[in-house]
Design an enzyme around this catalytic site. Structure first.
Site, PDB file in Angstrom:
ATOM      1  N   SER A 154       0.828  -1.215   0.000  1.00 30.78           N
ATOM      2  CA  SER A 154       0.000   0.000   0.000  1.00 30.78           C
ATOM      3  C   SER A 154       0.862   1.265   0.000  1.00 30.78           C
ATOM      4  O   SER A 154       2.007   1.241   0.468  1.00 30.78           O
ATOM      5  CB  SER A 154      -0.871  -0.011   1.258  1.00 30.78           C
ATOM      6  OG  SER A 154      -0.031  -0.038   2.392  1.00 30.78           O
ATOM      7  N   PRO A 155       0.318   2.377  -0.486  1.00 31.08           N
ATOM      8  CA  PRO A 155       1.068   3.644  -0.434  1.00 31.08           C
ATOM      9  C   PRO A 155       1.452   4.013   1.005  1.00 31.08           C
ATOM     10  O   PRO A 155       2.545   4.531   1.235  1.00 31.08           O
ATOM     11  CB  PRO A 155       0.085   4.664  -1.020  1.00 31.08           C
ATOM     12  CG  PRO A 155      -0.803   3.849  -1.914  1.00 31.08           C
ATOM     13  CD  PRO A 155      -0.937   2.509  -1.250  1.00 31.08           C
ATOM     14  N   GLY A 176       4.360   1.976   1.882  1.00 31.59           N
ATOM     15  CA  GLY A 176       5.431   2.407   0.967  1.00 31.59           C
ATOM     16  C   GLY A 176       6.200   3.591   1.535  1.00 31.59           C
ATOM     17  O   GLY A 176       7.427   3.688   1.417  1.00 31.59           O
ATOM     18  N   GLU A 188       6.112  -0.620  -5.622  1.00 35.46           N
ATOM     19  CA  GLU A 188       4.953  -0.995  -6.457  1.00 35.46           C
ATOM     20  C   GLU A 188       3.730  -0.860  -5.560  1.00 35.46           C
ATOM     21  O   GLU A 188       3.471  -1.730  -4.729  1.00 35.46           O
ATOM     22  CB  GLU A 188       5.113  -2.442  -6.955  1.00 35.46           C
ATOM     23  CG  GLU A 188       6.295  -2.657  -7.891  1.00 35.46           C
ATOM     24  CD  GLU A 188       6.039  -2.140  -9.303  1.00 35.46           C
ATOM     25  OE1 GLU A 188       4.883  -1.860  -9.647  1.00 35.46           O
ATOM     26  OE2 GLU A 188       7.015  -1.998 -10.055  1.00 35.46           O
ATOM     27  N   CYS A 198      -4.289  -4.918  -7.580  1.00 31.20           N
ATOM     28  CA  CYS A 198      -3.789  -3.534  -7.586  1.00 31.20           C
ATOM     29  C   CYS A 198      -4.220  -2.765  -8.831  1.00 31.20           C
ATOM     30  O   CYS A 198      -4.450  -1.568  -8.769  1.00 31.20           O
ATOM     31  CB  CYS A 198      -2.272  -3.527  -7.461  1.00 31.20           C
ATOM     32  SG  CYS A 198      -1.445  -4.448  -8.762  1.00 31.20           S
TER      33      CYS A 198
END
Ligand code: NAD
Length: 478
Positions: free
Chosen positions: A197-198, A201, A218, A252
């Site tokens: 997940s962001p 990340g 990613e 995703c």
């Protein structure tokens, strides 16, 4: 709730240290050796098909066809692509001399980065772990793999597979959750390849910054889908529902939500409804009993997606199909929502479940404005038979990848870079792009028989001043 024991800090530290000498030795590894490792990895994976079908049934209740198409196929294709091209990728790339370096010879060398860390998510636990491993091995690195703690059955098979193919001094898999990930992230790896997940990340990138470790991130996000009035609606509904409902929407690059032109919106919703009925059943009970729909990974994830639907409905959204969900059974019905208000949480959060909000639009410019006002997505999908519309959307927006009259399949093209942009990711995976992610592009410059540099050594004379001025000036014309 799936649990995996955390791996101790000392064990991780020792593994990391033991991989040090191997990483140095691998700098000299040849294409043939790496290809043989990739073949062994591919064969070990294919020999475990039945065991993995069972493990996927336990972790995600994932249909076998989906295991084949979304777990085995991408990894085997990634390996095939790399095996066929690796010697070419590894060859130093000659670069012609430039005006200011006349007389020298130059090339770009691809060297392994060294000790790499690959952290994976739970939604495609084989594909997102072994795909990057193929690229890392092709590029000549050592790797520590950390799968998500949410898929214990699949992880057990992958751990056994990795131990069969590699010595732990080259590739090792460690199990655990956040704590294990944090022990790993404290180490000075040469590269970190993270899929997730962001939010996580950002944690990974902050940890990497402590050692100035390079990262490939990613990530995910809300991938918008635009269907205009000229689109082949039947084809759009068929493919969008496939992209949305494969792996129960836990993908995703799944189309997150749809903007459809108001003049065709009713017809489009009807076609999506028909696709659900044709694939999973005519009644809510038949759909819930379909063996072809995967489950949410945990009751907590089912509860989250169910709550997104309920909250949107409470705020005025209309359910055009589905809407049922049961937490303990990890079930969320394929659901179509219309008239979702902008303030509903589902309009902002990545849905990551089998729920498709469909919004009718009148003005394409307004849709483009909305896409640009949101964080840059991993994918953007356009359905149109009007090339000018497609070009307008593609030129005026940004996303990791973009498809015209297709969705999700961009992931399967080994010749294309796969990655996000800003909030949806940094760097690329797949094929030569994955090889480069795990390589250091090292500049090599060698002296030729003559050097022009001597004209510019001190003490500076009128001649050297004239020459330097001429050189700068000449760059404008040559
Ligand atoms: P996640 O970010 O919660 O977890 C990913 C990994 O990070 C797991 O191994 C987990 O153990 C670890 N982790 C979790 N919290 C951590 C922390 N605080 N510190 C360090 N490590 C931590 O993601 P997820 O729920 O497993 O996966 C879903 C997300 O992944 C979605 O956003 C999806 O879009 C994205 N995704 C992206 C791709 C891609 O290729 N771009 C592919 C699959 C999934």
């Amino acid at each position: 709730m799936p649990t995996t024991e955390e791996t101790a800090r000392d064990t991780i530290q020792q593994l990391f240290e033991r991989q040090g000498p191997t990483a140095l030795a691998l700098r000299q590894s040849k294409a043939g050796e790496r290809v043989r490792k990739l073949e062994r990895l591919r064969d070990a994976l294919l020999s475990r098909r039945e065991t993995l079908y069972t493990a996927f049934e336990a972790d995600l209740r994932k249909p076998r066809v989906e295991v084949d198409l979304t777990e085995f196929l991408p990894v085997v294709d990634e390996a095939r692509h790399a095996i066929a091209r690796l010697s070419r990728w590894m060859r130093p790339k000659r670069v012609g001399a430039t005006l200011t370096t006349l007389g020298t010879s130059a090339k770009v060398l691809h060297q392994p980065r060294g000790r790499c860390l690959v952290i994976g998510p739970w939604n495609y636990p084989v594909n997102t772990l072994l795909g990057p491993l193929v690229s890392a091995i092709a590029a000549g690195n050592t790797v520590i793999l950390k799968p998500s703690e949410m898929t214990p059955q699949v992880n057990a098979v992958v751990a056994e597979l990795v131990a069969e193919v590699f010595d732990a001094t080259e590739v090792a898999l460690v199990q655990g959750g956040v704590q294990t990930a944090q022990h790993l992230l404290a180490l000075p790896f040469d590269h970190i390849f993270f899929t997730g997940s962001p939010a996580v990340g950002k944690i990974v990138m902050a940890a990497a910054a402590q050692h100035l470790t390079s990262v490939t991130l990613e990530l995910g996000g809300k991938s918008p889908t635009i269907v205009d009035e000229s689109a082949d609606l039947a084809q759009a509904a068929q493919l969008i529902m496939w992209g949305k409902l494969t792996n129960a929407g836990q993908t995703c690059v799944a189309p997150d939500h749809v903007f459809v032109h108001r003049s065709v919106s009713e017809r489009f919703v009807q076609l999506c409804r028909e696709a659900i009925a044709a694939r999973y059943g005519q009644t809510p009970d038949a759909i819930a009993g379909s063996p072809d729909l995967a489950r949410m990974i945990t009751p907590r994830h089912a509860q989250r997606v169910g709550a997104l639907v309920d909250e949107a409905v409470a705020r005025g959204a209309r359910v055009a199909a589905g809407g049922e969900h049961t937490t303990e059974a990890r079930y969320v019905a394929p659901t179509l929502l219309t008239d979702v208000p902008a303030e509903a949480a589902i309009s902002h959060e990545e849905i990551f479940g089998p729920v498709l909000p469909i919004e009718a639009y009148d003005d394409l410019d307004e849709v483009i404005r909305r896409v640009n006002a949101a964080p840059k997505p991993l994918a953007l999908y356009v359905w149109s038979r009007d090339r000018r519309v497609a070009e307008r959307v593609i030129e005026q927006t940004s996303s990791g990848g973009v498809c015209l009259n297709l969705c999700v399949q961009q992931y399967a093209h080994a010749g294309l870079p796969f990655g996000g942009v800003n909030n949806s990711g940094i760097g690329n995976a797949h094929g030569v792009f994955g090889f480069k992610a795990f390589s250091h592009e090292r500049a090599f410059l060698a002296a030729g028989p003559v050097t022009l540099l001597k004209w510019f050594f001190p003490p500076y004379t009128k001649l050297s001043a004239r020459l330097s001025r001429l050189l700068v000036q000449s760059l404008k014309w040559i």
